[in-house]
Design a protein around this motif. Structure first.
Motif, PDB file in Angstrom:
ATOM      1  N   GLY A   1       0.806  -1.217   0.000  1.00  0.00           N
ATOM      2  CA  GLY A   1       0.000   0.000   0.000  1.00  0.00           C
ATOM      3  C   GLY A   1       0.833   1.259   0.000  1.00  0.00           C
ATOM      4  N   GLY A   2       2.122   1.123  -0.278  1.00  0.00           N
ATOM      5  CA  GLY A   2       3.024   2.256  -0.247  1.00  0.00           C
ATOM      6  C   GLY A   2       3.662   2.422   1.125  1.00  0.00           C
TER       7      GLY A   2
ATOM      8  N   LYS B   1       9.777  -4.859  -2.602  1.00  0.00           N
ATOM      9  CA  LYS B   1       8.791  -4.521  -3.628  1.00  0.00           C
ATOM     10  C   LYS B   1       7.830  -3.483  -3.070  1.00  0.00           C
ATOM     11  CE  LYS B   1       8.936  -8.937  -6.108  1.00  0.00           C
ATOM     12  NZ  LYS B   1       8.144 -10.087  -6.618  1.00  0.00           N
ATOM     13  N   ILE B   2       7.752  -2.344  -3.771  1.00  0.00           N
ATOM     14  CA  ILE B   2       6.896  -1.250  -3.336  1.00  0.00           C
ATOM     15  C   ILE B   2       5.817  -1.004  -4.373  1.00  0.00           C
ATOM     16  CG2 ILE B   2       6.779   1.145  -2.581  1.00  0.00           C
ATOM     17  CD1 ILE B   2      10.198  -0.335  -2.759  1.00  0.00           C
ATOM     18  N   SER B   3       4.579  -0.991  -3.934  1.00  0.00           N
ATOM     19  CA  SER B   3       3.466  -0.633  -4.808  1.00  0.00           C
ATOM     20  C   SER B   3       2.975   0.749  -4.411  1.00  0.00           C
ATOM     21  CB  SER B   3       2.325  -1.649  -4.675  1.00  0.00           C
ATOM     22  OG  SER B   3       2.771  -2.943  -5.025  1.00  0.00           O
ATOM     23  N   ASP B   4       2.500   1.491  -5.404  1.00  0.00           N
ATOM     24  CA  ASP B   4       1.968   2.830  -5.177  1.00  0.00           C
ATOM     25  C   ASP B   4       3.090   3.808  -4.853  1.00  0.00           C
ATOM     26  OD1 ASP B   4       0.096   4.797  -5.051  1.00  0.00           O
ATOM     27  OD2 ASP B   4      -0.762   4.206  -3.140  1.00  0.00           O
ATOM     28  N   ASN B   5       3.130   4.363  -3.645  1.00  0.00           N
ATOM     29  CA  ASN B   5       4.012   5.491  -3.345  1.00  0.00           C
ATOM     30  C   ASN B   5       5.174   5.098  -2.438  1.00  0.00           C
ATOM     31  OD1 ASN B   5       4.852   8.213  -3.232  1.00  0.00           O
ATOM     32  ND2 ASN B   5       3.785   8.467  -1.284  1.00  0.00           N
ATOM     33  N   PHE B   6       6.375   5.623  -2.755  1.00  0.00           N
ATOM     34  CA  PHE B   6       7.557   5.429  -1.915  1.00  0.00           C
ATOM     35  C   PHE B   6       8.087   6.821  -1.582  1.00  0.00           C
ATOM     36  CE2 PHE B   6      12.029   3.333  -1.594  1.00  0.00           C
ATOM     37  CZ  PHE B   6      11.886   3.262  -0.222  1.00  0.00           C
ATOM     38  N   ASN B   7       7.642   7.360  -0.433  1.00  0.00           N
ATOM     39  CA  ASN B   7       7.953   8.738  -0.068  1.00  0.00           C
ATOM     40  C   ASN B   7       9.227   8.793   0.768  1.00  0.00           C
ATOM     41  OD1 ASN B   7       8.046  11.383   0.734  1.00  0.00           O
ATOM     42  ND2 ASN B   7       6.045  11.412   1.730  1.00  0.00           N
ATOM     43  N   ILE B   8      10.307   9.337   0.194  1.00  0.00           N
ATOM     44  CA  ILE B   8      11.547   9.520   0.949  1.00  0.00           C
ATOM     45  C   ILE B   8      11.982  10.991   0.906  1.00  0.00           C
ATOM     46  CG2 ILE B   8      12.435   7.163   0.803  1.00  0.00           C
ATOM     47  CD1 ILE B   8      14.086   8.012  -1.599  1.00  0.00           C
ATOM     48  N   LYS B   9      11.008  11.895   0.814  1.00  0.00           N
ATOM     49  CA  LYS B   9      11.328  13.321   0.808  1.00  0.00           C
ATOM     50  C   LYS B   9      12.030  13.714   2.109  1.00  0.00           C
ATOM     51  CE  LYS B   9       7.525  14.780  -2.193  1.00  0.00           C
ATOM     52  NZ  LYS B   9       6.265  15.558  -2.307  1.00  0.00           N
ATOM     53  N   GLY B  10      13.173  14.341   1.989  1.00  0.00           N
ATOM     54  CA  GLY B  10      13.897  14.799   3.168  1.00  0.00           C
ATOM     55  C   GLY B  10      14.581  13.704   3.954  1.00  0.00           C
ATOM     56  N   ALA B  11      14.536  12.445   3.472  1.00  0.00           N
ATOM     57  CA  ALA B  11      15.209  11.347   4.171  1.00  0.00           C
ATOM     58  C   ALA B  11      16.716  11.470   3.990  1.00  0.00           C
ATOM     59  CB  ALA B  11      14.716  10.001   3.652  1.00  0.00           C
ATOM     60  N   ARG B  12      17.474  11.043   4.999  1.00  0.00           N
ATOM     61  CA  ARG B  12      18.928  11.122   4.959  1.00  0.00           C
ATOM     62  C   ARG B  12      19.514   9.718   5.025  1.00  0.00           C
ATOM     63  NH1 ARG B  12      17.576  14.482   9.005  1.00  0.00           N
ATOM     64  NH2 ARG B  12      18.749  13.269  10.536  1.00  0.00           N
ATOM     65  N   PHE B  13      20.361   9.396   4.055  1.00  0.00           N
ATOM     66  CA  PHE B  13      21.028   8.103   4.002  1.00  0.00           C
ATOM     67  C   PHE B  13      22.510   8.333   4.300  1.00  0.00           C
ATOM     68  CE2 PHE B  13      17.175   7.669   1.594  1.00  0.00           C
ATOM     69  CZ  PHE B  13      16.734   6.382   1.859  1.00  0.00           C
TER      70      PHE B  13
END
Length: 261
Positions: free
Chosen positions: A204-205, A223-235
């Protein structure tokens, strides 16, 4: 004058008393669970191990292929803990041969399923927290909680929404092979060591907005369906997005970051 001073002291102490944590034994909580009662605690310190793997309704199933005996306990009522501190282990999985480690004993394992909602919000887990193989039939929330040791959710099954927003994982966060059927949030989460989402399915994202990954971020085969939100994430540590798929298309971390600009 003295009475007014005493009254003033009491008034000033009220906020402190409101936030003071009372002490509760894990055995008291387990007794309620065994009676099928709803469990709800706020501002409490839980003393002792909350071991839910050997409840009175425990059932055994044996796997004929490898002779493994699987013991399953079921929590039938809702669990709610808000602003609580767990001084001992919180166990919904146990392996007598290997403790709460990842390997499976050749002989037996114990796990716990949850039929109703499970809430651990703004809680502190001072020792181990193991939910490996657990099935969550209701909603689950761990918002703003802190795991001092490994958070073990490998193979856990979630039927409804899950929320790990603003959770702090001091050690490994193990969500390997987990399937999230609905949108799951790790927004603002802090992963201080490995974040293991290898083979995880986000059907479901997922929301990792402003999450921080200080250790390895392992999304290999995820496996990602729909949305993968990583805005502003730090790696900040290493990352592995080999064979990661977004909507059935292989994608890299660089591509994901570009998508989220």
């Amino acid at each position: 004058m003295m009475k007014k001073l005493q009254l003033l002291v009491v008034v000033l102490m009220l906020p402190l008393l409101a936030f003071a944590q009372k002490s509760v034994s894990a055995s008291e909580i387990l007794a309620k669970i065994n009676r099928g009662e709803a469990v709800s605690y706020k501002n409490a310190t839980i003393e002792g191990d909350l071991d839910m793997t050997k409840l009175q309704n425990m059932k055994m199933k044996q796997d004929g292929k490898n002779s493994t005996k699987e013991y399953t306990s079921t929590v039938t009522a809702p669990l709610t803990f808000v602003n609580c501190t767990f001084k001992g282990d919180v166990l919904a999985y146990f392996n007598p041969e290997n403790g709460i480690n990842l390997k499976i004993s050749k002989n037996e394992l114990y796990k716990t399923n949850f039929e109703k909602d499970v809430v651990f919000e703004n809680c502190s887990f001072k020792e181990g927290a193991a939910f490996k193989y657990s099935a969550f039939d209701g909603k689950a929330s761990f918002v703003s909680s802190r795991f001092a040791e490994e958070a073990l959710f490998k193979y856990a099954e979630f039927e409804k929404g899950v929320n790990f927003s603003n959770v702090r994982f001091e050690r490994d966060a193990n969500f390997k092979y987990v399937e999230f059927p609905e949108m799951v949030s790790f927004a603002g989460a802090a992963f201080k060591q490995e974040a293991n989402f290898k083979y995880t399915k986000f059907e479901g994202g997922v929301n990792f907005e402003k999450a921080s990954f200080d250790g390895a971020a392992n999304f290999k085969y995820a496996k990602i369906s729909d949305n993968f939100n990583i805005k502003g994430a730090r790696f900040n540590g290493g990352d592995d997005f080999k064979y990661t798929q977004l909507n059935n298309r292989q994608v890299s971390l660089t591509a994901l970051l570009d998508m989220n600009k």
